[in-house]
Every structure is written in structure tokens, then in C-alpha cells.
Design an enzyme around this catalytic site. Structure first.
Site, PDB file in Angstrom:
ATOM      1  N   ASP A   1      -3.321  -0.508   7.044  1.00 34.98           N
ATOM      2  CA  ASP A   1      -4.376  -0.900   6.108  1.00 34.98           C
ATOM      3  C   ASP A   1      -4.417  -2.410   5.949  1.00 34.98           C
ATOM      4  O   ASP A   1      -3.536  -3.124   6.417  1.00 34.98           O
ATOM      5  CB  ASP A   1      -4.178  -0.197   4.755  1.00 34.98           C
ATOM      6  CG  ASP A   1      -2.727  -0.188   4.284  1.00 34.98           C
ATOM      7  OD1 ASP A   1      -1.916  -0.945   4.842  1.00 34.98           O
ATOM      8  OD2 ASP A   1      -2.414   0.575   3.364  1.00 34.98           O
TER       9      ASP A   1
ATOM     10  N   HIS B   1      -0.267   8.046  -2.789  1.00 36.92           N
ATOM     11  CA  HIS B   1      -1.090   7.594  -1.656  1.00 36.92           C
ATOM     12  C   HIS B   1      -0.228   7.294  -0.443  1.00 36.92           C
ATOM     13  O   HIS B   1       0.942   6.933  -0.568  1.00 36.92           O
ATOM     14  CB  HIS B   1      -1.998   6.411  -2.041  1.00 36.92           C
ATOM     15  CG  HIS B   1      -1.338   5.080  -2.198  1.00 36.92           C
ATOM     16  ND1 HIS B   1      -1.766   4.141  -3.113  1.00 36.92           N
ATOM     17  CD2 HIS B   1      -0.290   4.498  -1.557  1.00 36.92           C
ATOM     18  CE1 HIS B   1      -1.021   3.056  -3.004  1.00 36.92           C
ATOM     19  NE2 HIS B   1      -0.117   3.241  -2.089  1.00 36.92           N
TER      20      HIS B   1
ATOM     21  N   GLU C   1      -6.143   7.083  -1.449  1.00 34.26           N
ATOM     22  CA  GLU C   1      -5.841   7.347  -2.851  1.00 34.26           C
ATOM     23  C   GLU C   1      -6.065   8.830  -3.172  1.00 34.26           C
ATOM     24  O   GLU C   1      -6.709   9.538  -2.394  1.00 34.26           O
ATOM     25  CB  GLU C   1      -6.746   6.480  -3.737  1.00 34.26           C
ATOM     26  CG  GLU C   1      -6.605   4.972  -3.500  1.00 34.26           C
ATOM     27  CD  GLU C   1      -5.318   4.374  -4.073  1.00 34.26           C
ATOM     28  OE1 GLU C   1      -4.319   5.106  -4.279  1.00 34.26           O
ATOM     29  OE2 GLU C   1      -5.297   3.154  -4.305  1.00 34.26           O
TER      30      GLU C   1
ATOM     31  N   ASN D   1       1.301   6.949  -6.908  1.00 36.29           N
ATOM     32  CA  ASN D   1       0.328   8.018  -7.186  1.00 36.29           C
ATOM     33  C   ASN D   1       0.218   8.989  -5.999  1.00 36.29           C
ATOM     34  O   ASN D   1      -0.682   9.820  -5.962  1.00 36.29           O
ATOM     35  CB  ASN D   1      -1.050   7.413  -7.492  1.00 36.29           C
ATOM     36  CG  ASN D   1      -1.590   6.570  -6.339  1.00 36.29           C
ATOM     37  OD1 ASN D   1      -0.959   6.477  -5.292  1.00 36.29           O
ATOM     38  ND2 ASN D   1      -2.749   5.974  -6.533  1.00 36.29           N
TER      39      ASN D   1
HETATM   40  C1  F6R Z   1       0.933  -0.480   2.750  1.00 32.13           C
HETATM   41  C2  F6R Z   1       0.778   0.963   2.544  1.00 32.13           C
HETATM   42  C3  F6R Z   1       1.014   1.531   1.181  1.00 32.13           C
HETATM   43  C4  F6R Z   1       2.466   1.334   0.743  1.00 32.13           C
HETATM   44  C5  F6R Z   1       2.705   1.947  -0.644  1.00 32.13           C
HETATM   45  C6  F6R Z   1       4.118   1.685  -1.134  1.00 32.13           C
HETATM   46  O1  F6R Z   1       0.624  -0.834   4.083  1.00 32.13           O
HETATM   47  O2  F6R Z   1       0.425   1.658   3.450  1.00 32.13           O
HETATM   48  O3  F6R Z   1       0.686   2.887   1.183  1.00 32.13           O
HETATM   49  O4  F6R Z   1       3.318   1.941   1.680  1.00 32.13           O
HETATM   50  O5  F6R Z   1       1.797   1.410  -1.554  1.00 32.13           O
HETATM   51  O6  F6R Z   1       4.278   0.309  -1.341  1.00 32.13           O
HETATM   52  P1  F6R Z   1       5.711  -0.318  -1.660  1.00 32.13           P
HETATM   53  O7  F6R Z   1       6.517  -0.187  -0.415  1.00 32.13           O
HETATM   54  O8  F6R Z   1       5.423  -1.777  -1.962  1.00 32.13           O
HETATM   55  O9  F6R Z   1       6.271   0.436  -2.810  1.00 32.13           O
END
Ligand code: F6R
Length: 217
Positions: free
Chosen positions: A60, A120, A125, A118
Site C-alpha cells: 500500500d 485491517h 479496512e 481494527n
Molecule cells: C502497512 C500495512 C498495514 C500495517 C498495519 C500494522 O504497509 O500494510 O496494514 O501492517 O497497519 O501497522 P504496524 O506494524 O505499524 O502496527
């Protein structure tokens, strides 16, 4: 679920899997950003592996100038790509031309994921369709709050991002889900053992034949 002793062990165990994949003739990987994979990227840099035939696809990217210090492109350059011998042209990121990105993503050898509080994965989301592909999405209020720690103020956090879809991710031959911190344990249990539902995007992983979960508190 594989429970590791600490954050460095988490990085090292997943680095073993990446190292194995890098031994293939033309390895193809899907990679995440965020805090979770930092120990993995540090370990991969330390191992001085050969990335010259590897192609990567990031999960992403914010709707943001790609040169912004908080863009995911900048993150990957800083923590991995500028420190290994990968060809910049082999490092792919989604942009507004979402169909073109979807079209070039192959059945990768390995997809590494983090999980949001959440549920995701990438920026799919809660409520994202299990049939979703690469597209522009509005970020959840919770995600904007979670990610505000990387920005000067919450108002600076982009409200939109471009993300691979759940269907795109599920094409991967092998998936590794990494999670770090007790605050992720609840959602991890719901995602991996609860109902398979679009309200918990990560629950789709229960339908994949080759998923491994690595957690440390
Ligand atoms: C980022 C991504 C997100 C993160 C998720 C957890 O490229 O794909 O889904 O993996 O938000 O983020 P952290 O590792 O910062 O807790």
C-alpha cells in the site's frame, strides 16, 4: 500461531523464511511497512543477501507525494531498499493507476503482512470486500489515529491510501502475518480463530492454504 521470545527473534524467524525465498531463481515478494517489520528489515540488511534478481510489490501507499518523508516509498528506501542490492526498477508501489498495479502483481512466492488494531491487512479496512483488488480507499478513523504517531499532527495524516485488495493478497503462494505487542493479541485471535467475515478483513486468511502467524508481545 508461532509465539517468539521478543521483537528481534520475530524479525530473525521471518528473515529465515525470506532468505529461503531469495534462493529461488527470480523471487517475488509482497512487503509491508509500519513498525512491525522493522526488526525483519534490519536483520535482512545485516545478512547481506543477494537481492539482484528479486522483484518486490508493496502492499500500500498513502495518497501523498511519493518523495514525502512519510510516504511508504521513502520508508522502504530508508529501511531496506537503499541498504541492499535490489534494483530500484524492481521495487513496485501502487499509485493512482490502480488497474495497472493490479495487472503486474503475480502469484508472489511470499507475502508478508502486518495487522491493524481494527483487523485491517494492507489498507483493507473493516467492510472491505473479500473480492477487492487494488484501489483507492478512505482510511478508517482508527487507522488515522494509529498512524498519527508518524506525523507532526493528526491533521497531517493522509485520509486516503492506495491498497492491494484482499483478493490480490490471497493470490500469494505463501503468507506470513507478523504481529508485535499485546495490543494486537485480541484482534489476532479474532482474525485467526473467529468468524470469517468482511468486518474483520484479516479473517480471510483462514481460507488460505499456506499462512503462518508469528507473534511476540
Ligand atoms: C502497512 C500495512 C498495514 C500495517 C498495519 C500494522 O504497509 O500494510 O496494514 O501492517 O497497519 O501497522 P504496524 O506494524 O505499524 O502496527
Amino acid at each position: 500461531m508461532n509465539v517468539l521470545k521478543n521483537y528481534w527473534e520475530l524479525g530473525s524467524r521471518v528473515a529465515d523464511i525470506v532468505e529461503h525465498v531469495l534462493a529461488l531463481p527470480e523471487p517475488k515478494l509482497i512487503l509491508p511497512t509500519g513498525s512491525t517489520p522493522l526488526s525483519l528489515y534490519k536483520e535482512l540488511v545485516n545478512r547481506q543477501l543477494d537481492w539482484s534478481t528479486t522483484t518486490t510489490f508493496n502492499l500500500d501507499e498513502y495518497v501523498i507525494n511519493p518523495n514525502h518523508p512519510q510516504s511508504y516509498r521513502s520508508f522502504m528506501k530508508k529501511h531496506l531498499f537503499d541498504r541492499i542490492n535490489i534494483y530500484p526498477n524492481n521495487c513496485n508501489f501502487p499509485d493512482r493507476n490502480t488497474q495497472a498495479y493490479e495487472d503486474i502483481i503475480p502469484e508472489v512466492d511470499l507475502c508478508i503482512l502486518g495487522i491493524g488494531s481494527n483487523g485491517h491487512i494492507a489498507f483493507n479496512e473493516p467492510g472491505s470486500s473479500f473480492d477487492s483488488v487494488t484501489r483507492v480507499v478512505d482510511l478508517d478513523k482508527q487507522t488515522i489515529e494509529d498512524n498519527s504517531r508518524f506525523f507532526d499532527s493528526i491533521d497531517d495524516v493522509p485520509t486516503q491510501a492506495i491498497t492491494m485488495g484482499l483478493k490480490t493478497i490471497m493470490k500469494s503462494k505463501k503468507i506470513v502475518l507478523m504481529a508485535n505487542g499485546e495490543h494486537k493479541l485480541n484482534i489476532l485471535n479474532i482474525a485467526m480463530n473467529g468468524e470469517i467475515t468482511e468486518s474483520v478483513p484479516a479473517s480471510i486468511l483462514q481460507k488460505h492454504k499456506n499462512v503462518k502467524v508469528y507473534y511476540c508481545d
